[in-house]
Motif scaffolding. Structure first.
Motif, PDB file in Angstrom:
ATOM      1  N   LEU A  73       0.833  -1.205   0.000  1.00 26.57           N
ATOM      2  CA  LEU A  73       0.000   0.000   0.000  1.00 26.57           C
ATOM      3  C   LEU A  73       0.871   1.260   0.000  1.00 26.57           C
ATOM      4  O   LEU A  73       0.557   2.247  -0.657  1.00 26.57           O
ATOM      5  CB  LEU A  73      -0.928   0.011   1.223  1.00 26.57           C
ATOM      6  N   LYS A  74       1.984   1.177   0.733  1.00 25.44           N
ATOM      7  CA  LYS A  74       2.880   2.341   0.830  1.00 25.44           C
ATOM      8  C   LYS A  74       3.682   2.536  -0.458  1.00 25.44           C
ATOM      9  O   LYS A  74       4.204   3.627  -0.702  1.00 25.44           O
ATOM     10  CB  LYS A  74       3.833   2.187   2.017  1.00 25.44           C
ATOM     11  N   ALA A  75       3.814   1.466  -1.270  1.00 27.30           N
ATOM     12  CA  ALA A  75       4.603   1.561  -2.505  1.00 27.30           C
ATOM     13  C   ALA A  75       3.791   2.179  -3.648  1.00 27.30           C
ATOM     14  O   ALA A  75       4.350   2.587  -4.664  1.00 27.30           O
ATOM     15  CB  ALA A  75       5.099   0.171  -2.911  1.00 27.30           C
ATOM     16  N   LEU A  76       2.481   2.256  -3.488  1.00 30.11           N
ATOM     17  CA  LEU A  76       1.631   2.883  -4.511  1.00 30.11           C
ATOM     18  C   LEU A  76       1.813   4.398  -4.443  1.00 30.11           C
ATOM     19  O   LEU A  76       2.265   4.928  -3.422  1.00 30.11           O
ATOM     20  CB  LEU A  76       0.166   2.521  -4.256  1.00 30.11           C
ATOM     21  N   PRO A  77       1.439   5.114  -5.527  1.00 34.00           N
ATOM     22  CA  PRO A  77       1.497   6.586  -5.450  1.00 34.00           C
ATOM     23  C   PRO A  77       0.652   7.068  -4.275  1.00 34.00           C
ATOM     24  O   PRO A  77      -0.458   6.568  -4.059  1.00 34.00           O
ATOM     25  CB  PRO A  77       0.887   7.035  -6.781  1.00 34.00           C
ATOM     26  N   GLN A  78       1.196   7.999  -3.496  1.00 32.71           N
ATOM     27  CA  GLN A  78       0.548   8.448  -2.263  1.00 32.71           C
ATOM     28  C   GLN A  78      -0.059   9.831  -2.423  1.00 32.71           C
ATOM     29  O   GLN A  78       0.380  10.628  -3.253  1.00 32.71           O
ATOM     30  CB  GLN A  78       1.579   8.501  -1.121  1.00 32.71           C
ATOM     31  N   ARG A  79      -1.047  10.095  -1.583  1.00 25.35           N
ATOM     32  CA  ARG A  79      -1.634  11.428  -1.505  1.00 25.35           C
ATOM     33  C   ARG A  79      -1.621  11.873  -0.048  1.00 25.35           C
ATOM     34  O   ARG A  79      -1.874  11.070   0.847  1.00 25.35           O
ATOM     35  CB  ARG A  79      -3.068  11.383  -2.029  1.00 25.35           C
ATOM     36  N   VAL A  80      -1.275  13.147   0.153  1.00 30.09           N
ATOM     37  CA  VAL A  80      -1.315  13.711   1.508  1.00 30.09           C
ATOM     38  C   VAL A  80      -2.296  14.871   1.462  1.00 30.09           C
ATOM     39  O   VAL A  80      -2.183  15.741   0.610  1.00 30.09           O
ATOM     40  CB  VAL A  80       0.086  14.206   1.951  1.00 30.09           C
TER      41      VAL A  80
ATOM     42  N   ALA B 100     -13.187  18.198  12.996  1.00 30.49           N
ATOM     43  CA  ALA B 100     -11.763  18.344  13.293  1.00 30.49           C
ATOM     44  C   ALA B 100     -10.989  18.292  11.984  1.00 30.49           C
ATOM     45  O   ALA B 100     -11.395  17.606  11.036  1.00 30.49           O
ATOM     46  CB  ALA B 100     -11.291  17.233  14.231  1.00 30.49           C
ATOM     47  N   ILE B 101      -9.890  19.050  11.959  1.00 29.23           N
ATOM     48  CA  ILE B 101      -9.047  19.085  10.760  1.00 29.23           C
ATOM     49  C   ILE B 101      -7.814  18.226  11.007  1.00 29.23           C
ATOM     50  O   ILE B 101      -7.137  18.380  12.029  1.00 29.23           O
ATOM     51  CB  ILE B 101      -8.668  20.545  10.412  1.00 29.23           C
ATOM     52  N   GLY B 102      -7.565  17.308  10.088  1.00 29.76           N
ATOM     53  CA  GLY B 102      -6.416  16.412  10.228  1.00 29.76           C
ATOM     54  C   GLY B 102      -5.725  16.203   8.897  1.00 29.76           C
ATOM     55  O   GLY B 102      -6.295  16.488   7.831  1.00 29.76           O
ATOM     56  N   GLN B 103      -4.490  15.716   8.981  1.00 32.16           N
ATOM     57  CA  GLN B 103      -3.744  15.388   7.766  1.00 32.16           C
ATOM     58  C   GLN B 103      -3.760  13.884   7.558  1.00 32.16           C
ATOM     59  O   GLN B 103      -3.483  13.116   8.494  1.00 32.16           O
ATOM     60  CB  GLN B 103      -2.294  15.886   7.877  1.00 32.16           C
ATOM     61  N   TRP B 104      -4.081  13.467   6.344  1.00 33.75           N
ATOM     62  CA  TRP B 104      -4.218  12.058   6.013  1.00 33.75           C
ATOM     63  C   TRP B 104      -3.287  11.694   4.865  1.00 33.75           C
ATOM     64  O   TRP B 104      -3.117  12.479   3.941  1.00 33.75           O
ATOM     65  CB  TRP B 104      -5.674  11.755   5.635  1.00 33.75           C
ATOM     66  N   HIS B 105      -2.723  10.495   4.934  1.00 34.70           N
ATOM     67  CA  HIS B 105      -1.674  10.084   4.005  1.00 34.70           C
ATOM     68  C   HIS B 105      -1.921   8.627   3.596  1.00 34.70           C
ATOM     69  O   HIS B 105      -2.054   7.758   4.459  1.00 34.70           O
ATOM     70  CB  HIS B 105      -0.337  10.218   4.760  1.00 34.70           C
TER      71      HIS B 105
ATOM     72  N   GLY C  45       1.098  12.838  10.176  1.00 34.61           N
ATOM     73  CA  GLY C  45       2.511  12.499  10.039  1.00 34.61           C
ATOM     74  C   GLY C  45       2.971  11.274  10.813  1.00 34.61           C
ATOM     75  O   GLY C  45       4.161  10.967  10.837  1.00 34.61           O
ATOM     76  N   ARG C  46       2.033  10.565  11.442  1.00 34.73           N
ATOM     77  CA  ARG C  46       2.412   9.350  12.183  1.00 34.73           C
ATOM     78  C   ARG C  46       1.521   8.186  11.759  1.00 34.73           C
ATOM     79  O   ARG C  46       0.373   8.404  11.353  1.00 34.73           O
ATOM     80  CB  ARG C  46       2.229   9.573  13.688  1.00 34.73           C
ATOM     81  N   PRO C  47       2.041   6.945  11.866  1.00 30.70           N
ATOM     82  CA  PRO C  47       1.176   5.805  11.546  1.00 30.70           C
ATOM     83  C   PRO C  47      -0.129   5.904  12.331  1.00 30.70           C
ATOM     84  O   PRO C  47      -0.128   6.337  13.486  1.00 30.70           O
ATOM     85  CB  PRO C  47       1.995   4.591  11.995  1.00 30.70           C
ATOM     86  N   LEU C  48      -1.196   5.504  11.701  1.00 33.40           N
ATOM     87  CA  LEU C  48      -2.521   5.587  12.311  1.00 33.40           C
ATOM     88  C   LEU C  48      -2.543   4.899  13.670  1.00 33.40           C
ATOM     89  O   LEU C  48      -2.113   3.760  13.802  1.00 33.40           O
ATOM     90  CB  LEU C  48      -3.489   4.872  11.357  1.00 33.40           C
ATOM     91  N   GLU C  49      -3.071   5.594  14.669  1.00 33.51           N
ATOM     92  CA  GLU C  49      -3.225   4.969  15.981  1.00 33.51           C
ATOM     93  C   GLU C  49      -4.420   4.016  15.951  1.00 33.51           C
ATOM     94  O   GLU C  49      -5.332   4.181  15.137  1.00 33.51           O
ATOM     95  CB  GLU C  49      -3.484   6.044  17.048  1.00 33.51           C
ATOM     96  N   GLU C  50      -4.407   3.075  16.873  1.00 33.70           N
ATOM     97  CA  GLU C  50      -5.513   2.103  16.910  1.00 33.70           C
ATOM     98  C   GLU C  50      -6.866   2.816  16.983  1.00 33.70           C
ATOM     99  O   GLU C  50      -7.796   2.481  16.237  1.00 33.70           O
ATOM    100  CB  GLU C  50      -5.367   1.132  18.093  1.00 33.70           C
ATOM    101  N   ALA C  51      -6.979   3.815  17.852  1.00 33.16           N
ATOM    102  CA  ALA C  51      -8.280   4.474  18.044  1.00 33.16           C
ATOM    103  C   ALA C  51      -8.802   5.131  16.765  1.00 33.16           C
ATOM    104  O   ALA C  51     -10.006   5.308  16.594  1.00 33.16           O
ATOM    105  CB  ALA C  51      -8.170   5.516  19.150  1.00 33.16           C
ATOM    106  N   HIS C  52      -7.897   5.481  15.863  1.00 36.66           N
ATOM    107  CA  HIS C  52      -8.310   6.114  14.607  1.00 36.66           C
ATOM    108  C   HIS C  52      -8.415   5.109  13.464  1.00 36.66           C
ATOM    109  O   HIS C  52      -8.605   5.492  12.307  1.00 36.66           O
ATOM    110  CB  HIS C  52      -7.364   7.258  14.239  1.00 36.66           C
ATOM    111  N   GLY C  53      -8.242   3.795  13.792  1.00 44.57           N
ATOM    112  CA  GLY C  53      -8.548   2.781  12.783  1.00 44.57           C
ATOM    113  C   GLY C  53      -7.382   2.031  12.183  1.00 44.57           C
ATOM    114  O   GLY C  53      -7.480   1.552  11.055  1.00 44.57           O
TER     115      GLY C  53
END
Ligand SMILES: Nc1nc2c(c(=O)[nH]1)N[C@H]1C(S)=C(S)[C@@H](COP(=O)(O)O)O[C@H]1N2
Ligand SMILES: [Mo]
Length: 253
Positions: free
Chosen positions: A114-121, A134-139, A194-202
Motif C-alpha cells: 500500500l505504501k509503494a503505490l502513489p501516495q496522496r497527503v 476536526a481538521i487532520g492530515q491524512w496520508h 505524520g504518524r502511523p494511524l493509531e488504533e483508536a483512529h482505525g
C-alpha cells in the motif's frame, strides 16, 4: 458544524446555492422522466445535485496551521478479535488487506505494498453527524490505484469496507459507489498527522472519503469487497448506521 451541513443541504434542496445556475440545471434534469424516477428521496437529490455541479469536485483542503490540536476518536476505538490484537502487537508486519468480490485479480496487500503505490497527503475537515468537526492530515494511496491493481470488474457498482471492530454488538461496515471510489481524494489512509494511524483512529488503514460525513470513513479496514448490489449484505442498507439507525447511505457534506 451540523448547522452548516444542514444549511448547505437545505440551500441545495431549495436551489438557493449557486443561484439560477443550479435551479435551471436541476429543472433541466427534472424534465427527464428517467432522472425523476431515479430520485426517490432528498438523499438522492443531494447526491445527484452534488455531482451535476462537478462530479469530481474536491473537498476543501487546509494548511498545516489549520490542524486541530485535538482530533478526538469516535465510535469504536479498538479492533476486535485475537487476530487483530496479534497484528497490532506485530505492528501489522504480517497483515494484509484483502481485496476481492467482483475483481479479476483478488489481492492480499501488505502495508508495504500500500505504501509503494502513489501516495496522496491531504489536510481536510472531518464532520461527524453528532455535531463535531476536526481538521487532520491524512496520508495514503488513492483507492483507485488499488482498484486498478485488482482489476475491478465493470459490473461492480459498490465497494464494501469490512472492518475489524464490533460496535454495539454488530460488525461495522460501510460502502461507497464507484464515483466516490475513484474520486482523487478518496484514499486508504495509513498515517494521520505524520504518524502511523493509531488504533483508536482505525489502524492499520481507514478510508477517507472526503465529501461525506464521518460515519462513511470506515476504520480498521480488513477487506474491500466489490459488489453489484448491497442487497443481501447485513441489513441491506450498505452500512452499520444505515442498517441500525436509518442514517443516509449517501452522506454528502
Ligand atoms: N470501523 C469503524 N469505522 C468508523 C466508526 C466505527 O465505529 N467503526 N465510526 C465512524 C464515525 S461515526 C466517525 S465520526 C469516524 C471517527 O473517526 P475518528 O475516530 O478517527 O475520529 O469514524 C467512522 N468510522
Ligand atoms: Mo461520526
Amino acid at each position: 458544524m451540523t448547522k452548516l451541513i444542514l444549511s448547505r443541504r437545505s440551500l441545495i434542496r431549495t436551489g438557493a446555492l449557486g443561484g439560477g445556475l443550479l435551479l435551471s440545471g436541476c429543472d433541466k434534469l427534472y424534465q427527464q422522466p428517467a432522472f425523476r424516477g431515479a430520485l426517490e428521496s432528498a438523499e438522492d437529490l443531494h447526491r445527484v445535485t452534488q455531482r451535476a455541479l462537478g462530479g469530481q469536485a474536491l473537498a476543501q483542503e487546509f494548511r498545516p496551521a489549520d490542524l486541530s490540536p485535538v482530533f478526538r476518536a469516535n465510535g469504536s476505538k479498538e479492533g476486535a478479535g485475537e487476530a487483530y490484537k496479534q497484528h497490532l502487537a506485530q505492528g501489522f508486519d504480517r497483515w494484509a488487506l484483502r481485496v476481492d468480490g467482483l475483481v479479476a485479480r483478488p489481492l492480499d496487500l501488505p502495508l508495504t505494498a500500500l505504501k509503494a503505490l502513489p501516495q496522496r497527503v491531504q489536510i481536510t475537515r472531518h464532520d461527524c453527524v453528532e455535531g463535531w468537526s476536526a481538521i487532520g492530515q491524512w496520508h495514503g494511496p488513492q483507492l483507485g490505484h488499488v482498484l486498478d491493481l485488482a482489476r475491478v470488474s465493470p459490473s461492480a457498482r459498490y465497494l464494501v469496507f469490512h472492518c475489524a471492530d464490533i460496535y454495539g454488538g454488530a460488525p461495522y461496515y460501510e460502502s461507497i459507489d464507484m464515483m466516490d471510489a475513484r474520486h482523487p481524494q478518496t484514499i486508504l489512509a495509513w498515517a494521520m498527522n505524520g504518524r502511523p494511524l493509531e488504533e483508536a483512529h482505525g489502524a492499520p488503514v481507514r478510508l477517507r472519503v472526503e465529501r461525506q460525513l464521518g460515519y462513511k470513513h470506515a476504520k480498521f479496514v480488513m477487506r474491500i469487497e466489490a459488489r453489484e448490489t448491497l442487497a443481501g449484505l447485513y441489513g441491506g442498507k450498505g452500512g452499520y448506521w444505515e442498517d441500525s439507525s436509518g442514517y443516509a447511505w449517501y452522506a454528502g457534506i
